[in-house]
Design a protein around this motif. Structure first.
Motif, PDB file in Angstrom:
ATOM      1  N   GLY A  22      -0.738  53.424 -17.747  1.00 47.43           N
ATOM      2  CA  GLY A  22      -2.064  53.133 -18.291  1.00 47.43           C
ATOM      3  C   GLY A  22      -3.147  53.271 -17.235  1.00 47.43           C
ATOM      4  N   VAL A  23      -2.877  52.757 -16.027  1.00 44.41           N
ATOM      5  CA  VAL A  23      -3.849  52.887 -14.932  1.00 44.41           C
ATOM      6  C   VAL A  23      -4.029  54.357 -14.569  1.00 44.41           C
ATOM      7  CG1 VAL A  23      -4.237  52.355 -12.486  1.00 44.41           C
ATOM      8  CG2 VAL A  23      -3.464  50.562 -14.044  1.00 44.41           C
ATOM      9  N   GLY A  24      -2.931  55.111 -14.544  1.00 43.48           N
ATOM     10  CA  GLY A  24      -3.021  56.550 -14.252  1.00 43.48           C
ATOM     11  C   GLY A  24      -3.855  57.284 -15.279  1.00 43.48           C
ATOM     12  N   ILE A  25      -3.671  56.958 -16.548  1.00 49.08           N
ATOM     13  CA  ILE A  25      -4.471  57.599 -17.603  1.00 49.08           C
ATOM     14  C   ILE A  25      -5.939  57.211 -17.462  1.00 49.08           C
ATOM     15  CG2 ILE A  25      -4.872  57.591 -20.102  1.00 49.08           C
ATOM     16  CD1 ILE A  25      -1.828  57.477 -20.452  1.00 49.08           C
ATOM     17  N   ALA A  26      -6.218  55.965 -17.099  1.00 47.67           N
ATOM     18  CA  ALA A  26      -7.607  55.526 -16.914  1.00 47.67           C
ATOM     19  C   ALA A  26      -8.278  56.305 -15.785  1.00 47.67           C
ATOM     20  CB  ALA A  26      -7.648  54.028 -16.634  1.00 47.67           C
ATOM     21  N   PHE A  27      -7.576  56.447 -14.637  1.00 48.12           N
ATOM     22  CA  PHE A  27      -8.147  57.206 -13.528  1.00 48.12           C
ATOM     23  C   PHE A  27      -8.329  58.669 -13.896  1.00 48.12           C
ATOM     24  CE2 PHE A  27      -6.615  53.826 -10.446  1.00 48.12           C
ATOM     25  CZ  PHE A  27      -7.901  53.398 -10.141  1.00 48.12           C
ATOM     26  N   ALA A  28      -7.385  59.223 -14.637  1.00 49.85           N
ATOM     27  CA  ALA A  28      -7.510  60.614 -15.066  1.00 49.85           C
ATOM     28  C   ALA A  28      -8.718  60.787 -15.987  1.00 49.85           C
ATOM     29  CB  ALA A  28      -6.227  61.066 -15.769  1.00 49.85           C
ATOM     30  N   SER A  29      -8.951  59.834 -16.862  1.00 51.78           N
ATOM     31  CA  SER A  29     -10.106  59.912 -17.763  1.00 51.78           C
ATOM     32  C   SER A  29     -11.411  59.835 -16.980  1.00 51.78           C
ATOM     33  CB  SER A  29     -10.065  58.771 -18.782  1.00 51.78           C
ATOM     34  OG  SER A  29      -8.896  58.865 -19.555  1.00 51.78           O
ATOM     35  N   ILE A  30     -11.455  58.966 -15.972  1.00 58.16           N
ATOM     36  CA  ILE A  30     -12.655  58.862 -15.137  1.00 58.16           C
ATOM     37  C   ILE A  30     -12.885  60.163 -14.378  1.00 58.16           C
ATOM     38  CG2 ILE A  30     -13.626  57.689 -13.113  1.00 58.16           C
ATOM     39  CD1 ILE A  30     -12.246  55.119 -14.159  1.00 58.16           C
TER      40      ILE A  30
END
Length: 105
Positions: A70-78
């Motif tokens: 989830g954190v990885g997806i959040a950073f990727a979205s940013i």
């Protein structure tokens, strides 16, 4: 109340007179007692192996993996959002430069 008592007394008298009914009632009671005393039949054991459920460690590992994902997806979205804004700014700057070149400034 006396009406119910009279009905009960009449039922007792009728039952004591009717010995066949009394004998059947006693036989049914004895049969019920015998059925309660017999051990319950054990269910047939299966021959195949049952899969064990997940342990606590496995659930913790799954939870940690989901959190990290989830954190990885959040950073990727940013990162995608920042990239998109950068491309938009670059397009506006290049358009402005192109417009200035065409006007001859």
């Amino acid at each position: 109340m006396s009406d119910a008592l009279e009905k009960a007394e009449a039922a007792v008298k009728e039952a004591s007179v009717d010995t066949a009914a009394v004998q059947l009632a006693f036989a049914a009671m004895e049969l019920a007692k015998m059925a309660q005393q017999q051990p319950a039949a054990q269910p047939h054991a299966c021959d195949h192996q049952h899969k064990q459920g997940r342990g606590t460690g496995e659930w913790l590992a799954i939870g940690c993996a989901v959190c990290v994902g989830g954190v990885g997806i959040a950073f990727a979205s940013i990162a995608i959002a920042i990239g998109g804004i950068s491309v938009a700014i670059l397009a506006l700057v290049l358009r402005s430069i192109w417009t200035d070149i065409r006007k001859g400034k």
